[in-house]
Design a protein around this motif. Structure first.
Motif, PDB file in Angstrom:
ATOM      1  N   PHE A  36       0.838  -1.204   0.000  1.00  0.00           N
ATOM      2  CA  PHE A  36       0.000   0.000   0.000  1.00  0.00           C
ATOM      3  C   PHE A  36       0.871   1.251   0.000  1.00  0.00           C
ATOM      4  O   PHE A  36       1.815   1.367   0.749  1.00  0.00           O
ATOM      5  N   PHE A  37       0.547   2.136  -0.928  1.00  0.00           N
ATOM      6  CA  PHE A  37       1.267   3.400  -1.080  1.00  0.00           C
ATOM      7  C   PHE A  37       0.431   4.492  -0.432  1.00  0.00           C
ATOM      8  O   PHE A  37      -0.772   4.569  -0.668  1.00  0.00           O
ATOM      9  N   TYR A  38       1.081   5.321   0.368  1.00  0.00           N
ATOM     10  CA  TYR A  38       0.354   6.384   1.053  1.00  0.00           C
ATOM     11  C   TYR A  38       1.202   7.656   1.040  1.00  0.00           C
ATOM     12  O   TYR A  38       2.424   7.600   0.943  1.00  0.00           O
ATOM     13  N   PRO A  39       0.544   8.820   1.148  1.00  0.00           N
ATOM     14  CA  PRO A  39       1.261  10.080   0.991  1.00  0.00           C
ATOM     15  C   PRO A  39       2.270  10.431   2.082  1.00  0.00           C
ATOM     16  O   PRO A  39       3.386  10.829   1.773  1.00  0.00           O
ATOM     17  N   LYS A  40       1.905  10.322   3.372  1.00  0.00           N
ATOM     18  CA  LYS A  40       2.798  10.858   4.389  1.00  0.00           C
ATOM     19  C   LYS A  40       2.517  10.257   5.765  1.00  0.00           C
ATOM     20  O   LYS A  40       1.377  10.140   6.169  1.00  0.00           O
ATOM     21  N   ASP A  41       3.597   9.910   6.467  1.00  0.00           N
ATOM     22  CA  ASP A  41       3.483   9.410   7.838  1.00  0.00           C
ATOM     23  C   ASP A  41       2.775  10.428   8.718  1.00  0.00           C
ATOM     24  O   ASP A  41       2.981  11.635   8.579  1.00  0.00           O
ATOM     25  N   ASP A  42       1.992   9.897   9.641  1.00  0.00           N
ATOM     26  CA  ASP A  42       1.393  10.676  10.721  1.00  0.00           C
ATOM     27  C   ASP A  42       0.412  11.756  10.261  1.00  0.00           C
ATOM     28  O   ASP A  42       0.207  12.748  10.949  1.00  0.00           O
ATOM     29  N   THR A  43      -0.195  11.567   9.098  1.00  0.00           N
ATOM     30  CA  THR A  43      -1.313  12.424   8.701  1.00  0.00           C
ATOM     31  C   THR A  43      -2.578  11.598   8.932  1.00  0.00           C
ATOM     32  O   THR A  43      -2.509  10.363   9.048  1.00  0.00           O
ATOM     33  N   SER A  44      -3.721  12.229   9.009  1.00  0.00           N
ATOM     34  CA  SER A  44      -4.924  11.529   9.477  1.00  0.00           C
ATOM     35  C   SER A  44      -5.283  10.298   8.638  1.00  0.00           C
ATOM     36  O   SER A  44      -5.449   9.203   9.179  1.00  0.00           O
ATOM     37  N   GLY A  45      -5.385  10.449   7.309  1.00  0.00           N
ATOM     38  CA  GLY A  45      -5.774   9.314   6.467  1.00  0.00           C
ATOM     39  C   GLY A  45      -4.734   8.202   6.466  1.00  0.00           C
ATOM     40  O   GLY A  45      -5.067   7.019   6.523  1.00  0.00           O
ATOM     41  N   CYS A  46      -3.469   8.588   6.414  1.00  0.00           N
ATOM     42  CA  CYS A  46      -2.388   7.598   6.375  1.00  0.00           C
ATOM     43  C   CYS A  46      -2.286   6.849   7.704  1.00  0.00           C
ATOM     44  O   CYS A  46      -2.035   5.651   7.737  1.00  0.00           O
ATOM     45  N   THR A  47      -2.509   7.566   8.798  1.00  0.00           N
ATOM     46  CA  THR A  47      -2.495   6.936  10.113  1.00  0.00           C
ATOM     47  C   THR A  47      -3.663   5.954  10.222  1.00  0.00           C
ATOM     48  O   THR A  47      -3.482   4.803  10.629  1.00  0.00           O
ATOM     49  N   ALA A  48      -4.850   6.386   9.825  1.00  0.00           N
ATOM     50  CA  ALA A  48      -6.032   5.507   9.881  1.00  0.00           C
ATOM     51  C   ALA A  48      -5.825   4.256   9.035  1.00  0.00           C
ATOM     52  O   ALA A  48      -6.162   3.139   9.462  1.00  0.00           O
ATOM     53  N   GLU A  49      -5.255   4.420   7.841  1.00  0.00           N
ATOM     54  CA  GLU A  49      -5.027   3.270   6.955  1.00  0.00           C
ATOM     55  C   GLU A  49      -4.015   2.304   7.573  1.00  0.00           C
ATOM     56  O   GLU A  49      -4.234   1.088   7.592  1.00  0.00           O
ATOM     57  N   SER A  50      -2.920   2.831   8.105  1.00  0.00           N
ATOM     58  CA  SER A  50      -1.884   1.979   8.710  1.00  0.00           C
ATOM     59  C   SER A  50      -2.407   1.255   9.942  1.00  0.00           C
ATOM     60  O   SER A  50      -2.109   0.081  10.162  1.00  0.00           O
ATOM     61  N   ILE A  51      -3.218   1.937  10.745  1.00  0.00           N
ATOM     62  CA  ILE A  51      -3.822   1.315  11.928  1.00  0.00           C
ATOM     63  C   ILE A  51      -4.800   0.217  11.502  1.00  0.00           C
ATOM     64  O   ILE A  51      -4.846  -0.856  12.110  1.00  0.00           O
ATOM     65  N   ALA A  52      -5.569   0.461  10.437  1.00  0.00           N
ATOM     66  CA  ALA A  52      -6.524  -0.550   9.954  1.00  0.00           C
ATOM     67  C   ALA A  52      -5.797  -1.802   9.471  1.00  0.00           C
ATOM     68  O   ALA A  52      -6.212  -2.932   9.784  1.00  0.00           O
TER      69      ALA A  52
END
Length: 157
Positions: A36-52
């Motif tokens: 999974f590719f995501y824009p930036k560590d510790d931003t709301s959407g990326c954090t939610a995706e990584s936690i999920a």
């Protein structure tokens, strides 16, 4: 930019990873990989995706798949992100953006009228033989990890 589709060979990568060391696509030969590719560590959407993905990590492992997240952040930044949110996914650092470009996820984006280059949230399910089974583009985080898990389970079936 690669024009990747279902059945294409996943582009190889060899990148620094969280915790030190390197990670390569070939490390996962013979088992499915969720990339999974995501824009930036510790931003709301990326954090939610990584936690999920972390919440379902055990189920992914039972299905034989490994989860790897990738962004242009540094490995040190990934280490802080993992520690802060108690993540169990592997995070690869593509500061040069070569893998992001190879997978076609480094794109022109627009926010508040400003045009900039960034990562389009995208997930690839890569089969054990290194070919792409499924691609989720412009991912919306809620329910995404569950959808990917279902796809992994259907590969095994």
């Amino acid at each position: 930019m690669a024009d990747l589709g279902i059945g294409s060979s996943a582009p190889e990568f060899d990148l620094p990873r969280d915790g030190g060391g390197r990670i390569k696509l070939s490390d996962f030969k013979g088992k499915p990989l969720v990339l999974f590719f995501y824009p930036k560590d510790d931003t709301s959407g990326c954090t939610a995706e990584s936690i999920a993905f972390t919440a379902l990590a055990e189920q992914f492992a039972k299905a034989g798949a490994t989860i790897v997240g990738m962004s242009p952040d540094s490995a040190q930044c990934h280490d802080r992100f993992i520690k802060k949110h108690n993540l169990s996914v592997i995070l690869a650092a593509d500061e040069e953006k070569t893998t992001l470009e190879a997978y076609g996820v480094w794109k022109k984006k627009s926010m508040y009228g400003r045009i900039f280059m960034g990562v389009e949230r995208t997930t690839f399910l890569i089969r054990a033989d290194g070919t792409i089974a499924t691609i989720w583009q412009k991912v919306k985080v809620p329910g995404h990890a569950e959808a990917v898990l279902a796809a992994v389970k259907s590969l095994a079936g």
